[in-house]
Design a protein around this motif. Sequence first.
Motif, PDB file in Angstrom:
ATOM      1  N   LEU A   1       0.893  -1.083   0.053  1.00  0.00           N
ATOM      2  CA  LEU A   1       0.014   0.088   0.119  1.00  0.00           C
ATOM      3  C   LEU A   1       0.901   1.383   0.181  1.00  0.00           C
ATOM      4  CD1 LEU A   1      -2.799  -1.159   2.547  1.00  0.00           C
ATOM      5  CD2 LEU A   1      -3.123  -0.966  -0.033  1.00  0.00           C
ATOM      6  N   LEU A   2       1.941   1.423   0.671  1.00  0.00           N
ATOM      7  CA  LEU A   2       2.739   2.295   0.756  1.00  0.00           C
ATOM      8  C   LEU A   2       3.640   2.531  -0.820  1.00  0.00           C
ATOM      9  CD1 LEU A   2       4.680   1.715   3.927  1.00  0.00           C
ATOM     10  CD2 LEU A   2       3.051   3.472   3.585  1.00  0.00           C
ATOM     11  N   ILE A   3       3.849   1.507  -1.216  1.00  0.00           N
ATOM     12  CA  ILE A   3       4.519   1.820  -2.597  1.00  0.00           C
ATOM     13  C   ILE A   3       3.293   2.201  -3.750  1.00  0.00           C
ATOM     14  CG2 ILE A   3       5.458   0.445  -4.592  1.00  0.00           C
ATOM     15  CD1 ILE A   3       6.721  -1.422  -2.558  1.00  0.00           C
ATOM     16  N   GLU A   4       2.057   1.512  -3.414  1.00  0.00           N
ATOM     17  CA  GLU A   4       0.891   2.074  -4.463  1.00  0.00           C
ATOM     18  C   GLU A   4       0.809   3.387  -4.183  1.00  0.00           C
ATOM     19  OE1 GLU A   4      -2.288  -0.726  -3.627  1.00  0.00           O
ATOM     20  OE2 GLU A   4      -1.128  -2.339  -4.891  1.00  0.00           O
ATOM     21  N   GLU A   5       0.706   4.099  -3.014  1.00  0.00           N
ATOM     22  CA  GLU A   5       0.460   5.362  -2.863  1.00  0.00           C
ATOM     23  C   GLU A   5       1.355   6.240  -3.459  1.00  0.00           C
ATOM     24  OE1 GLU A   5       0.394   9.369  -0.580  1.00  0.00           O
ATOM     25  OE2 GLU A   5       2.319   8.017  -1.018  1.00  0.00           O
ATOM     26  N   GLY A   6       2.577   6.000  -3.777  1.00  0.00           N
ATOM     27  CA  GLY A   6       3.515   6.615  -4.753  1.00  0.00           C
ATOM     28  C   GLY A   6       4.258   7.647  -4.287  1.00  0.00           C
ATOM     29  N   GLY A   7       4.218   8.154  -2.926  1.00  0.00           N
ATOM     30  CA  GLY A   7       5.111   9.187  -2.550  1.00  0.00           C
ATOM     31  C   GLY A   7       6.034   8.686  -1.494  1.00  0.00           C
ATOM     32  N   PHE A   8       6.174   7.393  -0.839  1.00  0.00           N
ATOM     33  CA  PHE A   8       7.128   7.044  -0.116  1.00  0.00           C
ATOM     34  C   PHE A   8       8.522   6.755  -0.833  1.00  0.00           C
ATOM     35  CE2 PHE A   8       3.090   6.727   2.302  1.00  0.00           C
ATOM     36  CZ  PHE A   8       3.585   7.166   3.586  1.00  0.00           C
ATOM     37  N   LEU A   9       9.475   6.902  -0.097  1.00  0.00           N
ATOM     38  CA  LEU A   9      10.925   6.597  -0.550  1.00  0.00           C
ATOM     39  C   LEU A   9      11.200   5.307   0.218  1.00  0.00           C
ATOM     40  CD1 LEU A   9      13.084   9.474  -0.536  1.00  0.00           C
ATOM     41  CD2 LEU A   9      12.081   8.525  -2.665  1.00  0.00           C
ATOM     42  N   TYR A  10      10.724   5.065   1.593  1.00  0.00           N
ATOM     43  CA  TYR A  10      11.065   3.724   2.427  1.00  0.00           C
ATOM     44  C   TYR A  10      10.048   3.727   3.336  1.00  0.00           C
ATOM     45  CZ  TYR A  10      12.090   7.307   6.196  1.00  0.00           C
ATOM     46  OH  TYR A  10      12.088   8.215   7.060  1.00  0.00           O
ATOM     47  N   ASP A  11      10.237   2.538   4.031  1.00  0.00           N
ATOM     48  CA  ASP A  11       9.656   2.105   5.157  1.00  0.00           C
ATOM     49  C   ASP A  11      10.613   1.572   6.077  1.00  0.00           C
ATOM     50  OD1 ASP A  11       9.377  -1.018   5.659  1.00  0.00           O
ATOM     51  OD2 ASP A  11       8.483  -0.441   3.390  1.00  0.00           O
ATOM     52  N   SER A  12      10.363   1.509   7.550  1.00  0.00           N
ATOM     53  CA  SER A  12      11.297   1.032   8.459  1.00  0.00           C
ATOM     54  C   SER A  12      10.797  -0.475   9.199  1.00  0.00           C
ATOM     55  CB  SER A  12      11.545   2.115   9.528  1.00  0.00           C
ATOM     56  OG  SER A  12      12.155   3.364   8.820  1.00  0.00           O
ATOM     57  N   ASP A  13       9.769  -0.982   8.580  1.00  0.00           N
ATOM     58  CA  ASP A  13       9.227  -1.956   9.075  1.00  0.00           C
ATOM     59  C   ASP A  13       9.976  -3.388   8.921  1.00  0.00           C
ATOM     60  OD1 ASP A  13       6.895  -0.443   9.926  1.00  0.00           O
ATOM     61  OD2 ASP A  13       5.891  -0.997   8.095  1.00  0.00           O
ATOM     62  N   CYS A  14      11.108  -3.282   9.560  1.00  0.00           N
ATOM     63  CA  CYS A  14      12.193  -4.392   9.512  1.00  0.00           C
ATOM     64  C   CYS A  14      13.205  -4.245  10.696  1.00  0.00           C
ATOM     65  CB  CYS A  14      12.503  -4.913   8.103  1.00  0.00           C
ATOM     66  SG  CYS A  14      13.978  -4.267   7.701  1.00  0.00           S
ATOM     67  N   TYR A  15      13.583  -5.296  11.192  1.00  0.00           N
ATOM     68  CA  TYR A  15      14.721  -5.124  12.260  1.00  0.00           C
ATOM     69  C   TYR A  15      15.683  -6.209  11.868  1.00  0.00           C
ATOM     70  CZ  TYR A  15      10.151  -2.924  13.794  1.00  0.00           C
ATOM     71  OH  TYR A  15       8.983  -2.374  14.030  1.00  0.00           O
ATOM     72  N   ASP A  16      15.985  -6.427  10.674  1.00  0.00           N
ATOM     73  CA  ASP A  16      16.682  -7.912  10.362  1.00  0.00           C
ATOM     74  C   ASP A  16      18.130  -7.726   9.766  1.00  0.00           C
ATOM     75  OD1 ASP A  16      15.817  -6.750   7.999  1.00  0.00           O
ATOM     76  OD2 ASP A  16      15.009  -8.663   7.419  1.00  0.00           O
ATOM     77  N   ASP A  17      18.611  -6.412   9.635  1.00  0.00           N
ATOM     78  CA  ASP A  17      20.007  -6.205   9.096  1.00  0.00           C
ATOM     79  C   ASP A  17      20.587  -4.799   9.826  1.00  0.00           C
ATOM     80  OD1 ASP A  17      22.091  -6.233   7.041  1.00  0.00           O
ATOM     81  OD2 ASP A  17      20.540  -7.504   5.700  1.00  0.00           O
ATOM     82  N   ASP A  18      21.881  -4.660   9.290  1.00  0.00           N
ATOM     83  CA  ASP A  18      22.361  -3.290   9.697  1.00  0.00           C
ATOM     84  C   ASP A  18      22.610  -2.489   8.195  1.00  0.00           C
ATOM     85  OD1 ASP A  18      22.703  -3.949  12.331  1.00  0.00           O
ATOM     86  OD2 ASP A  18      24.538  -5.274  11.978  1.00  0.00           O
ATOM     87  N   LEU A  19      21.905  -2.944   7.285  1.00  0.00           N
ATOM     88  CA  LEU A  19      22.099  -2.186   6.059  1.00  0.00           C
ATOM     89  C   LEU A  19      20.739  -1.958   5.448  1.00  0.00           C
ATOM     90  CD1 LEU A  19      25.402  -3.229   4.271  1.00  0.00           C
ATOM     91  CD2 LEU A  19      24.918  -1.083   5.166  1.00  0.00           C
ATOM     92  N   PRO A  20      20.504  -1.130   4.584  1.00  0.00           N
ATOM     93  CA  PRO A  20      19.309  -0.826   3.880  1.00  0.00           C
ATOM     94  C   PRO A  20      19.160  -2.098   2.852  1.00  0.00           C
ATOM     95  CG  PRO A  20      20.179   1.255   4.056  1.00  0.00           C
ATOM     96  CD  PRO A  20      21.351   0.350   4.444  1.00  0.00           C
ATOM     97  N   ARG A  21      18.074  -2.122   2.308  1.00  0.00           N
ATOM     98  CA  ARG A  21      18.016  -2.990   0.877  1.00  0.00           C
ATOM     99  C   ARG A  21      16.794  -2.482  -0.011  1.00  0.00           C
ATOM    100  NH1 ARG A  21      16.149  -6.393   5.160  1.00  0.00           N
ATOM    101  NH2 ARG A  21      13.932  -6.980   5.057  1.00  0.00           N
ATOM    102  N   LEU A  22      16.813  -2.704  -1.287  1.00  0.00           N
ATOM    103  CA  LEU A  22      15.801  -2.381  -1.914  1.00  0.00           C
ATOM    104  C   LEU A  22      14.586  -3.360  -2.057  1.00  0.00           C
ATOM    105  CD1 LEU A  22      17.450  -0.950  -5.142  1.00  0.00           C
ATOM    106  CD2 LEU A  22      16.242   0.280  -3.399  1.00  0.00           C
ATOM    107  N   VAL A  23      13.178  -3.193  -2.268  1.00  0.00           N
ATOM    108  CA  VAL A  23      12.227  -4.147  -2.616  1.00  0.00           C
ATOM    109  C   VAL A  23      12.374  -4.835  -3.740  1.00  0.00           C
ATOM    110  CG1 VAL A  23       9.573  -4.734  -2.278  1.00  0.00           C
ATOM    111  CG2 VAL A  23      10.810  -3.308  -0.668  1.00  0.00           C
ATOM    112  N   PRO A  24      12.571  -5.818  -3.830  1.00  0.00           N
ATOM    113  CA  PRO A  24      12.442  -6.569  -5.133  1.00  0.00           C
ATOM    114  C   PRO A  24      11.124  -6.743  -5.937  1.00  0.00           C
ATOM    115  CG  PRO A  24      12.722  -8.450  -3.708  1.00  0.00           C
ATOM    116  CD  PRO A  24      12.563  -7.058  -3.010  1.00  0.00           C
TER     117      PRO A  24
END
Length: 295
Positions: A172-195
């Motif tokens: 839904l965040l991606i479909e909204e169109g204006g969001f660059l990122y979300d922080s709904d994860c706790y599993d790494d020490d680096l960012p990643r792109l959503v494939p």
Amino acid sequence: MPDPARDLAGYGPTPPDPQWPGGARLALSIVVNVEEGAELSVASGDERNEAIPESGQLIQGAPDPCMESHFAYGARVGLWRVLGVLDAYGAKATFSSCGRAVAHTPALAAAPAARGHEVSAHGWRWEMHAGMEEATERAVIAKTVATLAEHAGARPVGWHTKSASSVNTRRLLIEEGGFLYDSDCYDDDLPRLVPGAGRPHVVLPYAFDTNDMRFRPGAGFNHAEDFSRYCIAAFDRLMQEGGRMMSVGLHLRTIGRPGRIAGLEQFLDHVARAGEAVWVARRMDIARHWLARSG
């Protein structure tokens, strides 16, 4: 077996070089959670009161002015104390803000924005989205965006759900169109792109250990030095490894208390001694950098 789409391998032993600006070894993200007035409250017309009130007592079926007063401290006092410390160290943070909190007290977004901090989205009410109907969640996202844009002067480009997101939140965040990122994860020490998202979307990991939420009774922190010692230990380790990102979570009503604020000052003193080896950045800046380096 776990869902095959669940990635438990991550980057493995050879994580990518984040190429942080200026050759910094670490990107440090300070997140200030703004929830005052968005907590569940019978007096606000909600179905129940917060299940874990600051007072340690659970009141349901009736208004709980004690719980509301604990949250109010963050808006009345904590906001200004935390802003003062961040200003003193020249540290720019991300103020992860609930829409209802800002709608009730616009200064919660307007004051940080005026000082150059990012105002990102933390939902409308301070509630998890797990199990929320898709149409309801879509409306919640839209209402939160509109309210924060009105009072911060710019629409939010980041999102973080309290506790569990729904199975639809990221889409839904991606479909909204204006969001660059979300922080709904706790599993790494680096960012990643959503494939396969159809448009670039960055996942910026957050953390509950380097977080003042551990000042809650029995959660591990009692003194200001408990917070600073733990955060400094994490900072030093990540600086030693290099090429990492660190998140530090704050809450206005928690770290903003007079007996705890020194913990933030002690940590920022330590960070300042690292000089240009650390990039203290808003989350939207980290997301934009990750998108740029990823081509």
